[in-house]
Design a protein around this motif. Sequence first.
Motif, mmCIF file in Angstrom:
data_model
loop_
_atom_site.group_PDB
_atom_site.id
_atom_site.type_symbol
_atom_site.label_atom_id
_atom_site.label_comp_id
_atom_site.label_asym_id
_atom_site.label_seq_id
_atom_site.Cartn_x
_atom_site.Cartn_y
_atom_site.Cartn_z
ATOM 1 N N GLU A 133 41.617 18.300 39.405
ATOM 2 C CA GLU A 133 40.990 19.606 40.108
ATOM 3 C C GLU A 133 39.898 20.075 39.301
ATOM 4 O O GLU A 133 39.500 19.601 38.227
ATOM 5 C CB GLU A 133 42.141 20.941 39.951
ATOM 6 N N THR A 134 39.268 21.328 39.549
ATOM 7 C CA THR A 134 38.272 22.029 38.963
ATOM 8 C C THR A 134 38.734 22.596 37.608
ATOM 9 O O THR A 134 39.914 23.267 37.494
ATOM 10 C CB THR A 134 37.341 22.693 39.601
ATOM 11 N N ILE A 135 37.973 22.722 36.570
ATOM 12 C CA ILE A 135 38.487 23.484 35.387
ATOM 13 C C ILE A 135 38.542 25.130 35.703
ATOM 14 O O ILE A 135 37.483 25.412 36.534
ATOM 15 C CB ILE A 135 37.202 23.210 34.397
ATOM 16 N N LEU A 136 39.579 25.690 35.101
ATOM 17 C CA LEU A 136 39.478 27.091 35.411
ATOM 18 C C LEU A 136 38.950 27.812 33.809
ATOM 19 O O LEU A 136 39.230 27.374 32.870
ATOM 20 C CB LEU A 136 40.823 27.470 35.544
ATOM 21 N N TRP A 137 37.867 28.690 34.182
ATOM 22 C CA TRP A 137 37.221 29.173 32.873
ATOM 23 C C TRP A 137 37.553 30.855 32.915
ATOM 24 O O TRP A 137 37.489 31.445 33.912
ATOM 25 C CB TRP A 137 35.598 29.115 33.150
ATOM 26 N N GLN A 138 38.323 30.934 31.988
ATOM 27 C CA GLN A 138 39.083 32.389 31.977
ATOM 28 C C GLN A 138 38.096 33.602 32.061
ATOM 29 O O GLN A 138 38.413 34.565 32.475
ATOM 30 C CB GLN A 138 39.663 32.612 30.686
ATOM 31 N N SER A 139 36.635 33.304 31.448
ATOM 32 C CA SER A 139 35.541 34.056 31.774
ATOM 33 C C SER A 139 35.195 34.606 33.322
ATOM 34 O O SER A 139 34.677 35.600 33.486
ATOM 35 C CB SER A 139 34.227 33.880 31.061
ATOM 36 N N THR A 140 35.861 33.819 34.190
ATOM 37 C CA THR A 140 35.733 33.987 35.574
ATOM 38 C C THR A 140 36.843 34.849 36.165
ATOM 39 O O THR A 140 36.826 35.285 37.225
ATOM 40 C CB THR A 140 35.293 32.843 36.519
ATOM 41 N N ARG A 141 37.835 35.181 35.283
ATOM 42 C CA ARG A 141 38.903 35.634 35.833
ATOM 43 C C ARG A 141 39.346 37.173 35.454
ATOM 44 O O ARG A 141 40.132 37.653 35.652
ATOM 45 C CB ARG A 141 40.277 35.061 35.376
ATOM 46 N N THR A 142 38.289 38.156 35.227
ATOM 47 C CA THR A 142 38.620 39.460 34.936
ATOM 48 C C THR A 142 39.202 40.259 35.765
ATOM 49 O O THR A 142 40.124 40.842 35.435
ATOM 50 C CB THR A 142 36.850 39.805 34.435
ATOM 51 N N ALA A 143 38.662 40.017 37.092
ATOM 52 C CA ALA A 143 39.528 40.624 38.286
ATOM 53 C C ALA A 143 41.052 40.373 38.298
ATOM 54 O O ALA A 143 41.696 41.462 38.410
ATOM 55 C CB ALA A 143 38.944 40.336 39.629
ATOM 56 N N ALA A 144 41.336 39.321 38.149
ATOM 57 C CA ALA A 144 42.896 38.930 38.082
ATOM 58 C C ALA A 144 43.423 39.635 36.802
ATOM 59 O O ALA A 144 44.618 40.168 37.071
ATOM 60 C CB ALA A 144 43.106 37.442 38.116
ATOM 61 N N TYR A 145 42.822 39.595 35.560
ATOM 62 C CA TYR A 145 43.589 40.360 34.566
ATOM 63 C C TYR A 145 43.575 41.734 34.668
ATOM 64 O O TYR A 145 44.867 42.344 34.492
ATOM 65 C CB TYR A 145 42.948 39.918 33.130
ATOM 66 N N GLN A 146 42.383 42.318 35.528
ATOM 67 C CA GLN A 146 42.656 44.012 35.697
ATOM 68 C C GLN A 146 43.669 44.325 36.888
ATOM 69 O O GLN A 146 44.413 45.157 36.640
ATOM 70 C CB GLN A 146 41.171 44.217 36.351
ATOM 71 N N GLN A 147 43.914 43.164 37.622
ATOM 72 C CA GLN A 147 44.968 43.605 38.905
ATOM 73 C C GLN A 147 46.544 43.558 38.180
ATOM 74 O O GLN A 147 47.251 44.329 38.328
ATOM 75 C CB GLN A 147 44.850 42.526 39.726
ATOM 76 N N ALA A 148 46.360 42.463 37.217
ATOM 77 C CA ALA A 148 47.662 42.295 36.327
ATOM 78 C C ALA A 148 48.005 43.846 35.660
ATOM 79 O O ALA A 148 49.231 44.491 35.823
ATOM 80 C CB ALA A 148 47.740 41.219 35.600
ATOM 81 N N LEU A 149 46.752 44.263 34.917
ATOM 82 C CA LEU A 149 46.909 45.381 34.303
ATOM 83 C C LEU A 149 47.291 46.650 35.222
ATOM 84 O O LEU A 149 48.347 47.428 34.856
ATOM 85 C CB LEU A 149 45.610 45.667 33.476
ATOM 86 N N THR A 150 46.878 46.748 36.364
ATOM 87 C CA THR A 150 47.181 47.805 37.311
ATOM 88 C C THR A 150 48.576 47.389 37.588
ATOM 89 O O THR A 150 49.199 48.622 37.792
ATOM 90 C CB THR A 150 46.111 47.587 38.469
ATOM 91 N N LYS A 151 49.166 46.210 38.156
ATOM 92 C CA LYS A 151 50.386 46.283 38.286
ATOM 93 C C LYS A 151 51.412 46.800 37.219
ATOM 94 O O LYS A 151 52.229 47.422 37.354
ATOM 95 C CB LYS A 151 50.670 44.955 38.499
ATOM 96 N N LEU A 152 51.153 46.528 35.985
ATOM 97 C CA LEU A 152 52.031 46.871 34.896
ATOM 98 C C LEU A 152 51.887 48.468 34.599
ATOM 99 O O LEU A 152 52.998 49.026 34.274
ATOM 100 C CB LEU A 152 51.667 46.369 33.531
ATOM 101 N N GLU A 153 50.841 48.942 34.843
ATOM 102 C CA GLU A 153 50.336 50.528 34.685
ATOM 103 C C GLU A 153 51.350 51.367 35.876
ATOM 104 O O GLU A 153 51.991 51.986 35.571
ATOM 105 C CB GLU A 153 49.051 50.511 34.910
ATOM 106 N N ALA A 154 51.200 50.318 37.023
ATOM 107 C CA ALA A 154 52.001 51.199 38.234
ATOM 108 C C ALA A 154 53.487 51.146 37.724
ATOM 109 O O ALA A 154 54.199 51.997 38.426
ATOM 110 C CB ALA A 154 51.606 50.754 39.528
#
Length: 292
Positions: free
Chosen positions: A75-96
């Motif tokens: 599969e293709t390499i996952l670069w964490q630098s491209t995943r900012t939106a996903a981390y934000q979504q997780a923070l939103t969920k924890l915040e909620a």
Amino acid sequence: MAELAPTYRGRFAPSPTGPLHMGSLVAALASFLDARHHQGTWLVRIDDIDPPREQAGAARLILDSLQQHGLYWNETILWQSTRTAAYQQALTKLEAAGLLFHCDCTRATLGANGSCNGRCEPRQSSVSAPRALRVMVPPDTRIKFIDGIQGSCKYDLGNTIHDFVVQRKDKLPAYQLAAAVDDTHQKITHVVRGADLLDSTPRQLYLMDKLGSTSPHYAHIPVLLGNDGQKLSKQNHAPALAADKASVNLREALGFLNQPSPPQAAKTVTAIVDFAIRHWSIDRVLMADDTP
Ligand code: GLU
């Protein structure tokens, strides 16, 4: 090529802070062999979420070095630098879920284990910038898991680590959050990595639980120490692996992992790796305390 077992997905997740060294080769090889022995999928993720610690060109060097040692990923390499939106979504969920609080503790005012000193949570409106986001860990939080090498692991997370940082003061996602989110995103079933990360596992399991994710199996291999007794790391200038010594490096890494030595007739990287896949047994890897 043989069908890949849909049930096993492993990964190697280096931070691009320097070239691959013997210690990181051991970790990469163990996760690769465990995946391939089980006809599984093996992924590479580049943990490039900490620019201040990164070294220009290191990711490329690591990837080249993996291939020179016969460790090819699916599969293709996952670069964490491209995943900012996903981390934000997780923070939103924890915040909620009411689990986050701002913390402006400095190094001088932090409590034990880098937890908040307890003063920030009740004074949210007066917490000033720069501030980190921490996840609350209630005192009765206990995390248990069976590690594939270290055996039964129990952590009194609520009384030892307490709350921990999920977003740093510089607004970068913390490693614990990014690893938990991406292991879930990549549907990782088996994490094989160095025992230096063992005490990160209860934090990642805690986050996965709060985010409603299924957690993978973990196995933590002993960490290779240098002659000075310190962990080999990019920070203490562990030497980069030479491509023309790939076979020797692989044999040394297999020896450290307590695996059978490939016969002398296995001269090429491919022959050594093929032998190692066939003969891999995670049960032969010694526990962290048993290594010489
Ligand atoms: N990027 C981390 C490191 O290089 C490892 C992450 C992991 O395996 O979870 O130490």
